[in-house]
Design an enzyme around this catalytic site. Structure first.
Site, PDB file in Angstrom:
ATOM      1  N   LYS A   1       0.855  -1.192   0.000  1.00 52.74           N
ATOM      2  CA  LYS A   1       0.000   0.000   0.000  1.00 52.74           C
ATOM      3  C   LYS A   1       0.882   1.229   0.000  1.00 52.74           C
ATOM      4  CE  LYS A   1      -4.509   0.779   0.285  1.00 52.74           C
ATOM      5  NZ  LYS A   1      -5.560  -0.174  -0.108  1.00 52.74           N
TER       6      LYS A   1
HETATM    7  N1  GLU Z   1      -7.329   0.041  -3.365  1.00 54.49           N
HETATM    8  C1  GLU Z   1      -8.084  -1.135  -3.622  1.00 54.49           C
HETATM    9  C2  GLU Z   1      -8.125  -2.023  -2.395  1.00 54.49           C
HETATM   10  O1  GLU Z   1      -7.978  -1.557  -1.290  1.00 54.49           O
HETATM   11  C3  GLU Z   1      -7.616  -1.862  -4.868  1.00 54.49           C
HETATM   12  C4  GLU Z   1      -6.212  -2.395  -4.809  1.00 54.49           C
HETATM   13  C5  GLU Z   1      -5.733  -2.963  -6.128  1.00 54.49           C
HETATM   14  O2  GLU Z   1      -6.498  -3.067  -7.050  1.00 54.49           O
HETATM   15  O3  GLU Z   1      -4.539  -3.280  -6.178  1.00 54.49           O
HETATM   16  O4  GLU Z   1      -8.404  -3.191  -2.468  1.00 54.49           O
END
Ligand code: GLU
Length: 425
Positions: free
Chosen positions: A115
């Protein structure tokens, strides 16, 4: 003394990293994971903090702080979004990275978890300032990302334009176009059909699976949704089309209620015209905090963390809680919901539709061969339904609640991958 003690308990409850650690410990204990494996899985494998300057439109130089955390790369490249918000912190990004590891393992796609975040106030920044922040942040983390290493995606306050800038910056550094470095891109740059709706669609699919247990059909199901962005807005739109009654939408600045069901398309039009859902003529304005506690069948918190806490969990009326956001429920609230027998579809399952279609996007980019929307949606449904059933079966087998079951299933899959690989030392 009491006054001093109270905030620290609350702080602990709402610190996402503590929340993640709490759930991890519980699942690890039930799985009887050995101490060494616990140490490995508990901590992120890489944490990067970058402080970087950006020239603002008025010529001033501002220094921004950004993070990228890779929690685990045991099952594949790190995967997870990048968020822009004033309250981003390393602890929050760590928790979100760990949740991505568990989420990818629950839906069994070949990724680890990561993240990123940048501390900034996107609403106060111009488009060109946002572009400069995105490009410089990308340059700062560029050695650590890549299709085989770490693949970012959109999250709170980032979108397909942000992803296009990241893809372009990374590609310029590498002197060739690398579409698979990020997902959630615009269609013309290697994005996937169905990706914008994927998280909301996934929420709807697992909610409909859960409804079978309550003999609910869309027509007699009242839904409250918190958040009207990529997750909440899309869920509202798709669920209305299926016949659900969306009785209340809650945003950061207002909440609107109509017991007969809101017309979601007109509400979206009202928000584009006025800048807010407030004052929508076909609904009543209600208090944002009371709205979460109104009578309904399904509650979908699809905004930010710590919405359902020890302060309100006992007053939640929903039969089904579908966590569209990451971490909307604190670990203290978990036991209250369990006592009330609320059927919880935990975040790492409920909102996994987004990363699942991100996986499809990554596969399509690497093959250079693109699928039609029906294929994307069909494969998404298959993965969401299978994962839902896996979690429910695990919960029944081990006599634990759905959240603990999802964590146990995920931890077990990641631990197995690590055992199989062995330690290189
Ligand atoms: N931000 C989204 C999540 O928390 C998508 C993450 C992604 O597609 O890599 O799942």
């Amino acid at each position: 003394m009491l006054l001093e003690a109270t905030p620290s308990v609350v702080d602990q409850e709402i610190n996402p990293w503590q929340s993640a650690a709490h759930r991890f410990d519980e699942a690890a204990l039930l799985l009887r994971l050995d101490d060494g494996m616990c140490k490995v899985l508990r901590m992120p494998s890489m944490e990067l903090t970058v402080n970087f300057p950006v020239t603002l439109d008025d010529g001033r130089i501002e220094l921004f702080t950004g993070y990228r955390v890779q929690h685990s790369i045991a099952r594949g490249p790190a995967k997870g979004g990048i968020r822009f918000a004033p309250d981003v912190s390393l602890d929050e990004v760590r928790a979100l990275a760990a949740w991505m590891t568990w989420k990818c393992a629950v839906v069994n796609i070949p990724f680890g978890g990561g993240k990123g975040g940048v501390i900034c106030e996107p609403q106060l920044l111009s488009e060109s300032e946002l572009e400069r922040i995105t490009r410089r942040y990308t340059a700062e983390i560029s050695e650590f990302i890549g299709p085989e290493r770490d693949v970012p995606a959109p999250d709170v306050n980032t979108n397909e334009q942000t992803m296009a800038w990241i893809m372009d910056t990374y590609s310029m550094h590498n002197r060739h176009t690398v579409t698979a470095v990020v997902t959630g891109k615009p269609l013309e740059l290697g994005g996937s059909l169905g990706r914008p709706e994927a998280t909301g669609r996934g929420c709807m699919i697992v909610t409909m699976e859960a409804m079978k247990r309550f003999r609910l059909t869309p027509e007699n199901t009242r839904v409250i949704i918190q958040g009207f962005g990529n997750v909440g807005g899309m869920a509202a739109r798709l669920m209305t089309r299926k016949g659900f009654k969306i009785t209340c939408i809650i945003e950061y600045d207002a909440a609107v209620y109509n017991p007969h069901g809101l017309d979601i398309e007109s509400l979206m039009a009202h928000r584009s015209e006025t800048g807010s859902i407030k004052g929508f003529p076909e609904a009543e304005d209600v208090d944002r905090f009371d709205a979460l506690l109104m009578d309904c069948d399904v509650l979908i918190p699809a905004a930010r963390e710590n919405v359902i806490t020890s302060a309100n969990a006992d007053r939640i009326k929903a039969k089904i809680l579908c966590e569209g956001a990451n971490g909307p429920t604190t670990f203290v609230a978990d036991s209250v919901l369990a006592e009330k027998r609320v059927f919880v579809i935990p975040d790492i399952l409920a909102n996994a539709g987004g990363v699942t279609v991100s996986y499809f996007e990554w596969v399509q980019d690497r093959q250079g061969y693109f699928w039609n929307e029906a294929q994307v949606n069909e494969r998404l449904e298959e993965i969401m339904v299978t994962s839902f059933n896996d979690v429910i079966a695990f919960a029944a087998k081990h006599a634990v609640n759905n959240r603990t079951a999802a964590y146990m299933l995920a931890l077990d899959r990641v631990a197995n991958a690590i055992r199989r690989r062995g330690l290189y030392a």
